[in-house]
Design a protein around this motif. Structure first.
Motif, PDB file in Angstrom:
ATOM      1  N   ASP A 128      -3.257   6.846   5.689  1.00  0.00           N
ATOM      2  CA  ASP A 128      -2.738   5.765   4.844  1.00  0.00           C
ATOM      3  C   ASP A 128      -1.927   4.777   5.681  1.00  0.00           C
ATOM      4  O   ASP A 128      -1.996   3.562   5.482  1.00  0.00           O
ATOM      5  CB  ASP A 128      -1.825   6.326   3.743  1.00  0.00           C
ATOM      6  CG  ASP A 128      -2.564   7.141   2.706  1.00  0.00           C
ATOM      7  OD1 ASP A 128      -3.783   6.954   2.543  1.00  0.00           O
ATOM      8  OD2 ASP A 128      -1.890   7.975   2.045  1.00  0.00           O
TER       9      ASP A 128
ATOM     10  N   ASP B 281      -4.229   2.685   7.688  1.00  0.00           N
ATOM     11  CA  ASP B 281      -4.925   1.737   6.804  1.00  0.00           C
ATOM     12  C   ASP B 281      -4.001   0.592   6.391  1.00  0.00           C
ATOM     13  O   ASP B 281      -4.435  -0.561   6.278  1.00  0.00           O
ATOM     14  CB  ASP B 281      -5.427   2.462   5.550  1.00  0.00           C
ATOM     15  CG  ASP B 281      -6.579   3.422   5.848  1.00  0.00           C
ATOM     16  OD1 ASP B 281      -7.172   3.320   6.940  1.00  0.00           O
ATOM     17  OD2 ASP B 281      -6.852   4.282   4.982  1.00  0.00           O
ATOM     18  N   ALA B 282      -2.733   0.902   6.163  1.00  0.00           N
ATOM     19  CA  ALA B 282      -1.789  -0.145   5.776  1.00  0.00           C
ATOM     20  C   ALA B 282      -1.649  -1.177   6.889  1.00  0.00           C
ATOM     21  O   ALA B 282      -1.634  -2.388   6.628  1.00  0.00           O
ATOM     22  CB  ALA B 282      -0.431   0.473   5.453  1.00  0.00           C
TER      23      ALA B 282
ATOM     24  N   GLU C 215      -5.045  -3.135   6.905  1.00  0.00           N
ATOM     25  CA  GLU C 215      -5.354  -3.954   5.738  1.00  0.00           C
ATOM     26  C   GLU C 215      -4.300  -5.036   5.457  1.00  0.00           C
ATOM     27  O   GLU C 215      -4.649  -6.147   5.046  1.00  0.00           O
ATOM     28  CB  GLU C 215      -5.489  -3.053   4.507  1.00  0.00           C
ATOM     29  CG  GLU C 215      -6.677  -2.099   4.582  1.00  0.00           C
ATOM     30  CD  GLU C 215      -6.664  -1.072   3.467  1.00  0.00           C
ATOM     31  OE1 GLU C 215      -5.956  -1.306   2.458  1.00  0.00           O
ATOM     32  OE2 GLU C 215      -7.346  -0.038   3.611  1.00  0.00           O
TER      33      GLU C 215
ATOM     34  N   LYS D 256       0.858  -1.187   0.000  1.00  0.00           N
ATOM     35  CA  LYS D 256       0.000   0.000   0.000  1.00  0.00           C
ATOM     36  C   LYS D 256       0.891   1.234   0.000  1.00  0.00           C
ATOM     37  O   LYS D 256       1.915   1.268   0.677  1.00  0.00           O
ATOM     38  CB  LYS D 256      -0.914   0.012   1.224  1.00  0.00           C
ATOM     39  CG  LYS D 256      -1.923   1.156   1.235  1.00  0.00           C
ATOM     40  CD  LYS D 256      -2.899   1.032   2.388  1.00  0.00           C
ATOM     41  CE  LYS D 256      -3.871   2.226   2.430  1.00  0.00           C
ATOM     42  NZ  LYS D 256      -4.728   2.275   1.222  1.00  0.00           N
TER      43      LYS D 256
END
Length: 383
Positions: free
Chosen positions: A118, A121-122, A125, A111
């Motif tokens: 971000d 989220d990385a 995820e 990602k």
């Protein structure tokens, strides 16, 4: 035939040495001084970039991080190989990942990170552990972070924020977060592609790193199926980039599957062994490809290993008493961690090469080469 190399380091030097028998003249553009020099005698100057372009029948590069205005000027001449886009792809992990996805070539789940959201989220995820690599200007283990536990996240993000704030690259900086791959070993494939799409690849080689820097490459008779898998991935990437010249791809091997780690649009440290172990060395094949000559064979002539000499300006002369050992110095001033030269050594069989690698490692000073001695000892157990 005249060639201009963008960059005046050891790779330009070795290209110049390999070009002499082909009656090809090589000059190098020093990106620091912005002058054209003789890569074998840096004190000899030949003017500015415009004069270098006028001199050249072909222009190429020895590294990826070249100013975009320089690349644009060279590309406008119609002489630049590989293309500026291919060179930029090797210097920007975002572009690199885009090419790999376009080709459907296996690589680690990832990602792109430009904001704190971000980053969060990385972690969510992709899961932990993660390795984070700067999109621009990271090499030899620099510009990288590892996060194994969520408790590290706040401190690592602060470090990345500071890294972003201090960035001075021409494009906006970013970080690529990748799932940590539990690989069996690191391997690489170096190959050449000409303007007609013909390719020649060298055998898949095993690489050993110390603190993120390549220290040993071993070219042995390898698993043919694994080499075929690597070549198929090489061809996809080279075709997607319409590549001309030598291209290196670094892989993680997980069981019998290869995952691309990085691509390098140039002659590569893990291909130095080809000077003594291959039918045609990578430096000669790069010059052949970029000047329109037929490519030479990449066939393994004999098992060969390469040892990087880092931060040392001498090694014991006794290493030259070992059969089929060759020293390659780069003529650099001594500096800790700097690539000063390399040692190539060859033998007739895999077993004999591993034994010779261990023998040479024992002759090298343990303070500077201890990790290589340990690697050689472990490799010897397999043969």
């Amino acid at each position: 035939m005249n060639v201009l190399v963008l960059g005046a380091g050891q790779l330009a030097r070795m290209m110049a040495l390999a070009s002499k028998p082909l009656n090809v003249n090589v000059r190098a553009y020093d990106v620091g001084s912005r002058t054209v020099v003789d890569p074998l005698n840096l004190a000899q100057s030949y003017g500015d970039l415009a004069e270098g372009i006028a001199f050249a029948d072909a222009i190429t590069a020895e590294f990826e991080h070249i100013a975009h205005d320089v690349l644009a000027q060279c590309e406008a001449s119609g002489k630049l190989h590989p293309s500026s886009q291919a060179i930029k792809t090797g210097g920007d992990r975002r572009l690199e990942k885009g090419v790999l996805e376009q080709c459907g070539v296996a690589n680690a789940q990832h990602k792109i990170i430009t904001t704190e959201q971000d980053f969060a989220d990385a972690i969510s995820e992709l899961g932990l552990p993660l390795i984070l690599k700067s999109a621009l200007a990271g090499y030899d283990g620099k510009g990288q972070w590892r996060i194994k536990d969520a408790s590290q996240a706040a401190d690592i993000w602060k470090d990345i924020e500071a890294f972003f704030a201090g960035a001075n690259e021409p494009a906006a900086q970013a970080v690529v977060a990748e799932q940590m791959v539990p690989f069996d070993r690191e391997v690489s494939l170096v190959g050449a592609r000409d303007a007609k799409g013909n390719t020649q690849v060298y055998p898949l080689v095993e690489n050993h790193h110390t603190d993120g820097v390549l220290t040993v490459t071993v070219a042995l008779a390898q698993n043919e199926a694994l080499t075929a898998q690597a070549k198929a991935m090489f061809d996809k990437v080279a075709d997607a980039l319409n590549y001309v010249g030598v291209l290196a791809i670094e892989f993680f091997q997980v069981g019998e599957q290869l995952l691309v780690n990085e691509i390098a649009p140039r002659v590569h440290n893990s291909g130095h062994w080809t000077q003594q172990g291959a039918d045609t060395c990578q430096f000669e094949n790069h010059i052949r490809a970029t000047t329109g000559m037929p490519l030479g064979s990449g066939e393994l002539v004999r098992p060969t290993a390469m040892i990087n000499i880092l931060g040392e300006d001498e090694v014991p002369s006794e290493v030259l008493s070992v059969p089929s050992v060759h020293l390659h110095w780069y003529g650099k001033g001594k500096r800790a961690g700097r690539k000063m030269g390399h040692i190539n050594l060859s033998a007739d069989t895999n077993k004999a090469l591993v034994e010779r690698l261990y023998q040479v490692a024992q002759l090298l000073p343990s303070a500077a080469f201890e990790d290589i001695q340990q690697y050689a000892a472990e490799l010897a157990k397999k043969y």
